[in-house]
Design a protein around this motif. Structure first.
Motif, short mmCIF file in Angstrom:
data_model
loop_
_atom_site.label_atom_id
_atom_site.label_comp_id
_atom_site.label_asym_id
_atom_site.label_seq_id
_atom_site.Cartn_x
_atom_site.Cartn_y
_atom_site.Cartn_z
N ARG A 7 3.64 -20.70 -52.58
CA ARG A 7 3.62 -21.81 -51.43
C ARG A 7 5.24 -21.70 -51.17
O ARG A 7 6.37 -21.98 -51.72
N GLU A 47 8.54 -23.53 -48.63
CA GLU A 47 8.22 -24.95 -48.53
C GLU A 47 9.39 -25.48 -47.94
O GLU A 47 10.40 -25.11 -48.18
N PRO A 49 -2.27 -22.66 -44.50
CA PRO A 49 -1.25 -23.80 -44.40
C PRO A 49 -0.72 -24.73 -44.54
O PRO A 49 -1.82 -25.97 -43.59
N GLU A 50 0.16 -25.77 -44.75
CA GLU A 50 -0.31 -27.18 -44.85
C GLU A 50 0.95 -27.38 -43.76
O GLU A 50 2.03 -27.69 -44.29
N SER A 102 6.40 -32.03 -43.23
CA SER A 102 5.93 -30.18 -45.18
C SER A 102 5.95 -29.84 -43.86
O SER A 102 4.16 -29.72 -43.85
N ARG A 118 4.47 -25.97 -44.84
CA ARG A 118 3.94 -25.41 -45.91
C ARG A 118 3.14 -24.36 -46.08
O ARG A 118 2.16 -23.87 -46.70
N TYR A 141 1.29 -20.82 -47.32
CA TYR A 141 1.54 -19.35 -48.53
C TYR A 141 1.41 -18.56 -48.61
O TYR A 141 1.28 -17.42 -47.43
N TYR A 146 6.96 -13.11 -49.85
CA TYR A 146 7.42 -14.06 -49.46
C TYR A 146 8.54 -14.94 -49.11
O TYR A 146 8.88 -15.78 -48.04
N TYR A 166 9.39 -16.72 -45.32
CA TYR A 166 10.02 -17.73 -45.38
C TYR A 166 11.02 -17.81 -44.05
O TYR A 166 11.17 -19.39 -43.74
N THR A 172 8.69 -18.54 -40.51
CA THR A 172 8.48 -19.83 -40.91
C THR A 172 9.37 -20.49 -39.79
O THR A 172 9.41 -21.78 -39.12
#
Length: 270
Positions: free
Chosen positions: A175, A177, A211-212, A226, A228, A230, A236, A240, A243
């Motif tokens: 995830r 963050e 996705p959160e 937040s 988040r 995945y 990754y 990252y 995003t």
């Protein structure tokens, strides 16, 4: 005293010792070649049987040390040195060295436990003993890790085994963050909807888990979201950074003002 006889005996001894030394050198050269040849055959056999790379390196290191010790003992025997007394001397030296270098023995034992319990293996991305990077090799006493800025870092096995180990490769996904700071004038629901729509368009973001995006906290500037998504371990850093771009672009496209801290000042008449 017969000088000629002494010279003859001396020359015979020199020739015999010289031949022994030449034989010992040849034995060392041939023995070393045989060890390398045998190790290469063993490596190929292990690779065909799909032996784990981590275990392969450990076995090769241990077997190489043992074979070289056997070769040295054989050469000493060839030179006429009593190997039984040498073995006793080696054992005594081993005890003395073991007492003096107990730390090395601890690293050796930790290396064995790393192989047995397998908290990570060669190629895994981990954090261990305060170092984060990709495992390059697990040796008898040390483990090599290539950090994210491509620096090869050597760590004692005992330092790794005695510390917390984080294996980022063990699970199929990770995830990401991140946070998005909003201004007080921005409706969090609108910002959440805009981010969720754009997150699904980022390459390699997983649809499951979803996705959160939610409110994390409130600050003087406004709500903090937040963010988040995945993704697979291999993607990754791409997810990252993408995003981060989405957070910036979504705010600009929606016309959100830059977050600034707001203060309420109350004055009271005297």
């Amino acid at each position: 005293m017969d000088i000629n006889l002494l010279l003859t005996n001396a020359s015979s001894i020199v020739v015999a010792v010289g031949l022994q030394l030449v034989g010992a050198i040849l034995l060392w050269i041939v023995g070393r070649w045989l060890i390398k040849f045998g190790m290469s055959l063993l490596t190929r056999a292990f690779k065909r049987s799909n032996i784990d790379a981590t275990l392969l390196v450990y076995i090769k290191s241990t077997l190489g040390v043992l074979l070289n010790i056997v070769l040295i003992v054989a050469i000493l025997g060839f030179l006429g040195i009593e190997t039984s007394s040498f073995a006793a001397l080696l054992a005594a030296a081993g005890i003395a060295i073991g007492a003096a270098w107990s730390g090395l023995l601890a690293h050796f034992a930790a290396g064995a436990f790393l192989i047995i319990f397998r908290p990570f293996q060669v190629g895994d991305f981990i954090t261990a003993a305060g170092v984060t990077g990709t495992v390059d090799e697990i040796g008898l006493f040390v483990t090599s890790i290539n950090t994210m800025d491509n620096v090869k870092t050597i760590i004692g096995n005992n330092a790794i085994f005695a510390d917390t180990i984080q294996n980022f490769t063990a699970n199929p996904h990770r995830r990401v963050e991140l946070v998005a700071q909003l201004d007080n004038t921005v409706d969090p629901k609108v910002a959440i909807a805009a981010l969720q729509q754009r997150l699904s368009q980022i390459p390699n973001v997983l649809t499951e888990p979803v996705p959160e995006v939610d409110i994390l906290e409130f600050t003087l500037a406004g709500p903090v979201l937040s963010v988040r998504p995945y993704c697979h371990n291999d993607h990754y850093w791409q997810v990252y950074f993408d995003t981060n771009k989405v957070i910036s672009e979504a705010g600009s496209a929606a016309g959100f003002p830059a977050p600034t801290q707001h203060y309420a000042i109350h004055t009271q008449a005297a």
